[in-house]
Scaffold this motif. Structure first.
Motif, mmCIF file in Angstrom:
data_model
loop_
_atom_site.group_PDB
_atom_site.id
_atom_site.type_symbol
_atom_site.label_atom_id
_atom_site.label_comp_id
_atom_site.label_asym_id
_atom_site.label_seq_id
_atom_site.Cartn_x
_atom_site.Cartn_y
_atom_site.Cartn_z
ATOM 1 N N LEU A 129 0.826 -1.206 0.000
ATOM 2 C CA LEU A 129 0.000 0.000 0.000
ATOM 3 C C LEU A 129 0.858 1.254 0.000
ATOM 4 N N GLY A 130 1.965 1.225 0.728
ATOM 5 C CA GLY A 130 2.871 2.372 0.763
ATOM 6 C C GLY A 130 3.467 2.658 -0.601
ATOM 7 N N LEU A 131 3.930 1.604 -1.292
ATOM 8 C CA LEU A 131 4.481 1.784 -2.639
ATOM 9 C C LEU A 131 3.416 2.275 -3.605
ATOM 10 N N PHE A 132 2.214 1.715 -3.513
ATOM 11 C CA PHE A 132 1.125 2.144 -4.391
ATOM 12 C C PHE A 132 0.788 3.611 -4.134
ATOM 13 N N THR A 133 0.732 4.006 -2.867
ATOM 14 C CA THR A 133 0.440 5.393 -2.518
ATOM 15 C C THR A 133 1.500 6.329 -3.059
ATOM 16 N N MET A 134 2.777 5.943 -2.945
ATOM 17 C CA MET A 134 3.856 6.787 -3.474
ATOM 18 C C MET A 134 3.724 6.929 -4.987
ATOM 19 N N ALA A 135 3.452 5.835 -5.678
ATOM 20 C CA ALA A 135 3.315 5.892 -7.137
ATOM 21 C C ALA A 135 2.128 6.771 -7.524
ATOM 22 N N LEU A 136 1.019 6.616 -6.827
ATOM 23 C CA LEU A 136 -0.156 7.414 -7.131
ATOM 24 C C LEU A 136 0.091 8.886 -6.842
ATOM 25 N N THR A 137 0.833 9.170 -5.767
ATOM 26 C CA THR A 137 1.163 10.549 -5.443
ATOM 27 C C THR A 137 1.988 11.170 -6.561
ATOM 28 N N LEU A 138 2.912 10.409 -7.127
ATOM 29 C CA LEU A 138 3.704 10.920 -8.244
ATOM 30 C C LEU A 138 2.823 11.195 -9.448
ATOM 31 N N VAL A 139 1.854 10.320 -9.707
ATOM 32 C CA VAL A 139 0.966 10.489 -10.850
ATOM 33 C C VAL A 139 0.032 11.677 -10.635
ATOM 34 N N LEU A 140 -0.569 11.750 -9.442
ATOM 35 C CA LEU A 140 -1.555 12.791 -9.174
ATOM 36 C C LEU A 140 -0.937 14.107 -8.733
ATOM 37 N N GLY A 141 0.293 14.072 -8.268
ATOM 38 C CA GLY A 141 0.912 15.287 -7.764
ATOM 39 C C GLY A 141 0.147 15.779 -6.557
ATOM 40 N N SER A 142 0.050 17.076 -6.427
ATOM 41 C CA SER A 142 -0.676 17.645 -5.283
ATOM 42 C C SER A 142 -2.046 18.118 -5.725
ATOM 43 N N GLY A 191 -6.071 9.097 3.301
ATOM 44 C CA GLY A 191 -6.651 9.407 2.004
ATOM 45 C C GLY A 191 -8.053 8.871 1.834
ATOM 46 N N TRP A 192 -8.365 8.582 0.572
ATOM 47 C CA TRP A 192 -9.703 8.188 0.166
ATOM 48 C C TRP A 192 -9.621 7.058 -0.843
ATOM 49 N N ASN A 193 -10.625 6.209 -0.861
ATOM 50 C CA ASN A 193 -10.724 5.137 -1.838
ATOM 51 C C ASN A 193 -11.891 5.430 -2.769
ATOM 52 N N LEU A 194 -11.597 5.457 -4.065
ATOM 53 C CA LEU A 194 -12.602 5.728 -5.082
ATOM 54 C C LEU A 194 -13.014 4.404 -5.711
ATOM 55 N N GLU A 195 -14.314 4.110 -5.678
ATOM 56 C CA GLU A 195 -14.849 2.918 -6.329
ATOM 57 C C GLU A 195 -15.577 3.366 -7.592
ATOM 58 N N TRP A 206 -11.108 0.276 -8.702
ATOM 59 C CA TRP A 206 -10.705 0.930 -7.457
ATOM 60 C C TRP A 206 -9.467 1.786 -7.678
ATOM 61 N N LEU A 207 -9.442 2.916 -6.987
ATOM 62 C CA LEU A 207 -8.284 3.808 -7.027
ATOM 63 C C LEU A 207 -8.139 4.451 -5.658
ATOM 64 N N HIS A 208 -6.924 4.426 -5.100
ATOM 65 C CA HIS A 208 -6.652 5.088 -3.826
ATOM 66 C C HIS A 208 -6.160 6.502 -4.097
ATOM 67 N N LEU A 209 -6.777 7.456 -3.433
ATOM 68 C CA LEU A 209 -6.366 8.854 -3.524
ATOM 69 C C LEU A 209 -5.701 9.196 -2.195
ATOM 70 N N PRO A 210 -4.410 9.482 -2.204
ATOM 71 C CA PRO A 210 -3.688 9.655 -0.937
ATOM 72 C C PRO A 210 -4.147 10.846 -0.109
ATOM 73 N N GLN A 211 -4.685 11.879 -0.751
ATOM 74 C CA GLN A 211 -5.138 13.032 0.025
ATOM 75 C C GLN A 211 -6.142 13.849 -0.769
#
Length: 175
Positions: free
Chosen positions: A15-28, A90-94, A134-139
């Motif tokens: 989950l930590g690695l996935f969150t980091m990757a998603l953060t890079l994709v989504l930025g802030s 964060g949030w989980n988008l279904e 499913w997609l996790h949104l870190p913040q």
């Protein structure tokens, strides 16, 4: 170590690695959502940026993508969004769909009826593609944000029915 402890550590690492990757994709980026009650169709308000053409085309990595109307007699896909606070961060988008299959293995290939991927727009700006339900949104930023997911064909064309994009929007209020 117990097997359950090892499993929990592996899950946290993944989950930590996935969150980091998603953060890079989504930025802030700013994320938000409101569940629509019209079977996945939203009003035809322009969710695009100033770089969009405004005629059903959007920009992605310098390319213009058109629209693809669902032909008469073909099942019409629908999309509905649900957003859940993640118990850790964060949030989980279904992304719930009908008459549609996520097919990441066919992205950038020939369009096939009823399959493709989704595009995520945060406060009107495209932030990423979605290849599954499913997609996790870190913040999410404090306040109100709007999150829109639209269904797209393999060639990135926005799927439409009766001239309306097949998309769903969610608004989330974050303290």
């Amino acid at each position: 170590m117990k097997l359950s402890t090892i499993s929990a550590l592996m899950l946290k690492s993944t989950l930590g690695l996935f969150t980091m990757a998603l953060t890079l994709v989504l930025g802030s980026g700013h994320l938000v959502a409101r569940a629509d009650s019209d079977h996945g169709h939203t009003p035809s308000h322009d969710m695009g940026t100033s770089s969009d053409m405004g005629d059903g085309h959007d920009m992605e990595e310098g390319h213009h993508h058109g629209i693809l109307e669902i032909p008469a007699g073909q099942p019409v896909p629908t999309v509905m969004l649900m957003v859940y606070p993640d118990p850790v961060q964060g949030w989980n988008l279904e992304v719930q769909t009908t008459n549609f299959r996520f097919a990441p293995e066919h992205v950038n290939q020939a369009n096939l009826p009823g399959e493709g991927h989704a595009h995520l727009y945060v406060n009107g700006e495209k932030t990423s593609r979605i290849y599954g339900p499913w997609l996790h949104l870190p913040q999410l930023p404090s306040g109100q944000s709007e999150l829109t997911v639209g269904l797209n064909a393999n060639g990135h064309e926005a799927l439409t029915h009766d001239g309306q994009k097949i998309e769903s929007t969610v608004v989330v209020e974050v303290p």
